[in-house]
Write a protein that holds these residues in place. Structure first.
Motif, PDB file in Angstrom:
ATOM      1  N   PHE A  21       1.017  -9.991   4.857  1.00  0.00           N
ATOM      2  CA  PHE A  21      -0.301  -9.391   4.277  1.00  0.00           C
ATOM      3  C   PHE A  21      -1.529 -10.060   4.965  1.00  0.00           C
ATOM      4  O   PHE A  21      -1.663 -11.324   4.263  1.00  0.00           O
ATOM      5  N   VAL A  32      -4.693  -6.387  -0.229  1.00  0.00           N
ATOM      6  CA  VAL A  32      -3.315  -5.495  -0.243  1.00  0.00           C
ATOM      7  C   VAL A  32      -2.388  -5.760  -1.166  1.00  0.00           C
ATOM      8  O   VAL A  32      -2.014  -6.901  -1.359  1.00  0.00           O
ATOM      9  N   ALA A  70       2.357  -2.349   0.647  1.00  0.00           N
ATOM     10  CA  ALA A  70       2.394  -1.555   2.078  1.00  0.00           C
ATOM     11  C   ALA A  70       3.779  -0.887   2.521  1.00  0.00           C
ATOM     12  O   ALA A  70       4.736  -0.673   1.510  1.00  0.00           O
ATOM     13  N   GLU A 126      -1.262  -0.901   5.132  1.00  0.00           N
ATOM     14  CA  GLU A 126      -1.367  -0.699   3.731  1.00  0.00           C
ATOM     15  C   GLU A 126      -1.224   0.595   2.918  1.00  0.00           C
ATOM     16  O   GLU A 126      -1.409   1.635   3.676  1.00  0.00           O
ATOM     17  N   THR A 128      -1.896   2.973   0.617  1.00  0.00           N
ATOM     18  CA  THR A 128      -3.111   3.284  -0.537  1.00  0.00           C
ATOM     19  C   THR A 128      -2.891   4.340  -1.418  1.00  0.00           C
ATOM     20  O   THR A 128      -3.571   4.759  -2.138  1.00  0.00           O
TER      21      THR A 128
END
Length: 265
Positions: free
Chosen positions: A120, A125, A128, A261, A263
């Motif tokens: 990362f 972050v 992931a 990442e 989200t």
């Protein structure tokens, strides 16, 4: 009163013209006919928030031949076009023709073990994901007199964490015989799974094969072609073969893995 107003206007004009005069002083005169080059340097793209660092690799291609046969290429290419993407391509050719005294066989077996580490890069972050997709492109040809067969597969890739498999992806297997021919352009995926920072392993395998029975007759060769030119010598196939002129630059079994990442909520 008018005098004061005139003085105020004059001061305003002077304040406006002074910067222009300074700018005009920076102008460089260029003689007529002189080429002028303007260079614009684009800003560097920010690094991806999640990255892949490649580690140790063990890649092997094992050909096997018997009788009147041929193998070509036999490459395993590992490329990293960007810090968050890895592309693995396996390419090869197997051809078998008629032999008067025995059967003919040609195979190529591919195996890759590639270690990598997920990091990362951005401290913001929190989670992931890793995605995997695959495609296989190539040609299978057989002899119409039913003397042999050609095949590709299985072609599979597995991402492991220690001894635990996180995800596996396989492209479809195909085979031809009895005069069949097949052009293949298959794609499978995208498969996504969560991933944490740490060390992982990609294990990828692929097999191509061509077999031809013993024959006293003059027959065409059977072939499994999954590599760009010139892996397959044109002498093994005729001008009238069913895929004459096919574009072959993308032939092979290819796996693409990417980290990003996550989200999602």
């Amino acid at each position: 009163m008018r005098k004061i107003r005139r003085l105020g206007i004059s001061a305003l004009l002077l304040s406006l013209l002074t910067p222009l005069a300074g700018f005009a002083g920076q102008v460089t005169s260029v003689p007529p006919g002189t080429a002028v080059t303007i260079t614009v340097t684009p800003g560097a793209a920010p690094p991806p928030p999640v990255s892949i660092t490649l580690g140790a690799r063990h890649a092997h291609v094992t050909p096997e031949r018997a009788g009147f046969s041929h193998t070509g290429a036999g490459n395993i290419d590992v490329a990293q076009p960007s810090p968050d993407v890895v592309v693995v391509t396996m390419t090869g050719v197997a051809v078998a023709g008629g032999h008067p005294a025995k059967s003919s066989l040609a195979t190529m077996s591919f195996e890759l073990t590639q270690s990598f580490e997920v990091g990362f890069e951005n401290p913001k972050v929190k989670k992931a994901k890793i995605s995997i997709e695959g495609r296989v492109i190539g040609l299978l040809r057989s002899e119409r007199k039913g003397c042999g067969s050609a095949s590709e597969g299985p072609g599979c890739a597995t991402i492991n964490s220690d001894s635990v498999a996180l995800t596996t992806l396989c492209v479809p297997e195909h085979a031809v015989a009895a005069g069949e021919s097949l052009s293949i352009n298959d794609h499978d995926g995208l498969v996504e799974v969560p991933i944490a920072p740490g060390k992982y392993t990609l294990h990828q395998t692929f097999t191509i094969a061509a077999t031809h029975n013993k024959s006293l007759r003059l027959t065409r060769a059977v072939s499994s072609e999954f590599a760009p030119d010139p892996a397959l010598d044109p002498l093994w196939i005729s001008y009238w073969e069913p895929f004459h002129g096919a574009a072959k630059k993308d032939f092979g079994f290819q796996i693409t893995i990417k980290v990003a990442e996550d989200t999602s909520k």
